[in-house]
Design an enzyme around this catalytic site. Structure first.
Site, PDB file in Angstrom:
ATOM      1  N   LYS A 239       1.026  -1.258  -0.085  1.00 33.14           N
ATOM      2  CA  LYS A 239       0.047   0.130  -0.005  1.00 33.14           C
ATOM      3  C   LYS A 239       0.825   1.269   0.224  1.00 33.14           C
ATOM      4  CE  LYS A 239      -3.489  -1.866   2.972  1.00 33.14           C
ATOM      5  NZ  LYS A 239      -4.829  -1.905   2.318  1.00 33.14           N
ATOM      6  N   ARG A 313      -9.536 -12.018   2.897  1.00 34.25           N
ATOM      7  CA  ARG A 313     -10.463 -13.126   2.489  1.00 34.25           C
ATOM      8  C   ARG A 313      -9.670 -14.463   2.574  1.00 34.25           C
ATOM      9  NH1 ARG A 313     -11.339 -10.242  -3.014  1.00 34.25           N
ATOM     10  NH2 ARG A 313     -11.128  -8.314  -1.662  1.00 34.25           N
TER      11      ARG A 313
END
Length: 459
Positions: A239, A313
């Site tokens: 990020k 996830r």
């Protein structure tokens, strides 16, 4: 238990009267000319959030008027603990159980301050005498669970890694005589949680699976799963620094799961509760999992890693597969999963995805009823093909960038049986700015609504 809610009036308790704009004229008409003139002179109009102090014969504050939008608005009194002078106050109005409970809960939520690293201000919160009709149990459950979410999310990653998150679960278990097991590091591979291990192995703070159980094994099974990414750099798909600024909140799903477990145990609901939290840090090292790696999962499906920043996830899929293996009567997961959900719904509305229409309707209706709203997004089956992989059973992301929240839900759905009633809440777990009762920082979103559904179904 709640320091700013008092059992009885004291000699210095000040009466506090809530008034709406529409109701102010009627209230004034019943007062003495001196009081009516004073209220008008100071410009009080009943605007929500405004207050006016009425002096007594000795010049001390004898009465407070507080502007509210509605007497039963959850947030009507939430700004007062911080704005009123320290002391005790009593609501001088007829309140039914709903309004009294909301008033007390709003006051409690407005009395939260995260002060672990900072000296508290000299001025404390104002206290409220419990409204006579308030449901003490409901207020204490909701307030202490919300405090737990806020405390866990607000704590920076230096003091809230996987081990510390496990310790929070162990403390909770000790409080309610629950059992908790923590599977750590290499044992995750030995016990067949390979995706949790793959995401967390790069950090020197070992990944783990937290497994809390409580209640009579003969009671209906209710299982809650929470995403516990204690810090998310994005992994090798790193990020930008601006996107890491609040990534200490990426374990917000775990905080919600533990807090919901707390509410269930406090209420003594007749359920067999299980809380599963995969706890990891997604950081960069020579042992980081990589784009295009193919990961094994507990269910046996293989996953191609399309993006290492879609790690939540991956850890959830192992936990959901384990949760589903027991065929619970209800399975709920919380996760700070996608930016796409925030783009679609903003920070206040968790995105709800659900494989059971009755459960989805119950959750959205409860959200409206208890002022803890969520919004349903479809598990739109035609989008599933976007997760197809040429080398594995499924990819963890699509390549087109569309419907990111929904495709994340579709990914998770692969690890839950159709027969298991399952709800997935993609929640932000954060207030970007302060409002009455909702300070900037970690926040519980969807927590009270999910508890209301569980209590109604099984209580």
């Amino acid at each position: 238990m709640l320091a700013t809610l008092l059992a009885v009036d004291g000699p210095d308790t000040v009466a506090l009267t809530p008034v709406t704009k529409a109701g102010l004229a009627d209230w004034l008409s019943a007062q003495s000319p001196a009081v009516a003139s004073w209220v008008k002179a100071v410009g009080f109009t009943g605007e929500a959030g405004s207050t006016v102090f009425l002096p007594g014969p000795d010049g001390a504050v004898a009465h407070v008027l507080a502007g509210v939008t509605a007497i039963d608005d959850l947030w009507a009194f939430a700004g007062l603990p911080a704005s009123l002078p320290a002391g005790s106050y009593r609501i001088d109005a007829a309140l039914d159980e709903r309004a009294a409970t909301r008033a007390a809960l709003g006051w409690a939520l407005g009395s939260y301050r995260f002060s672990r690293y900072k000296k508290p201000p000299e001025k404390g919160f104002a206290a409220l005498v419990w409204p006579a009709e308030a449901d003490h149990g409901e207020v204490e459950r909701a307030a202490t669970a919300t405090y737990l979410v806020r405390d866990l999310v607000n704590t920076p990653a230096c003091d809230m890694g996987p081990a510390e998150l496990a310790r929070a679960a162990q403390d909770l278990a000790a409080e309610f005589d629950a059992a908790v097991e923590v599977i750590v590091g290499q044992d995750l591979l030995d016990r067949d949680y390979p995706a949790v291990h793959a995401v967390g192995r790069a950090s020197p703070r070992e990944p783990r699976l937290i497994d809390l159980r409580w209640g009579n094994p003969e009671h209906p099974k209710v299982t809650i799963v929470g995403k516990g990414v204690c810090f998310d750099t994005g992994g090798l798909d790193l990020k930008p620094s601006s996107a890491m600024l609040i990534m200490k909140k990426d374990m917000g799903g775990a905080a919600h799961a533990l807090a919901l477990g707390r509410m269930i145990m406090m209420a003594g609901l007749p359920v067999r509760l299980r809380v599963l939290v995969p706890a990891v840090e997604n950081v960069v090292s020579g042992d980081s999992f990589k784009p295009q790696d193919v990961l094994k999962t507990r269910k046996g499906l293989t996953v191609e890693v399309g993006n290492t920043d879609a790690e939540g996830r991956l850890i959830l899929c192992d936990a959901l597969a384990e949760a589903d293996s027991e065929k619970p009567e209800l399975l709920i997961d919380f996760a700070t999963l996608t930016g796409a959900a925030r783009v679609a719904l903003g920070p206040d509305l968790p995105a709800l995805m659900c494989n059971d229409d009755r459960l989805a309707n119950d959750l959205t209706e409860a959200g409206t009823a208890v002022d803890d709203p969520m919004w349903r997004l479809p598990l739109w089956a035609p989008y599933r093909k976007g997760l197809d992989s040429k080398v594995a059973d499924i990819n963890n992301v699509t390549t087109n960038g569309f419907a990111g929240a929904i495709t994340a839900g579709l990914f998770l759905q692969e690890f839950v049986s159709k027969e298991t009633p399952w709800a997935h809440l993609d929640t932000y777990a954060w207030n970007g700015s302060a409002r009455p009762g909702r300070p900037e920082g970690g926040e519980a979103l969807g927590l009270r609504a999910t508890y209301a559904v569980i209590a109604k179904r099984f209580g």
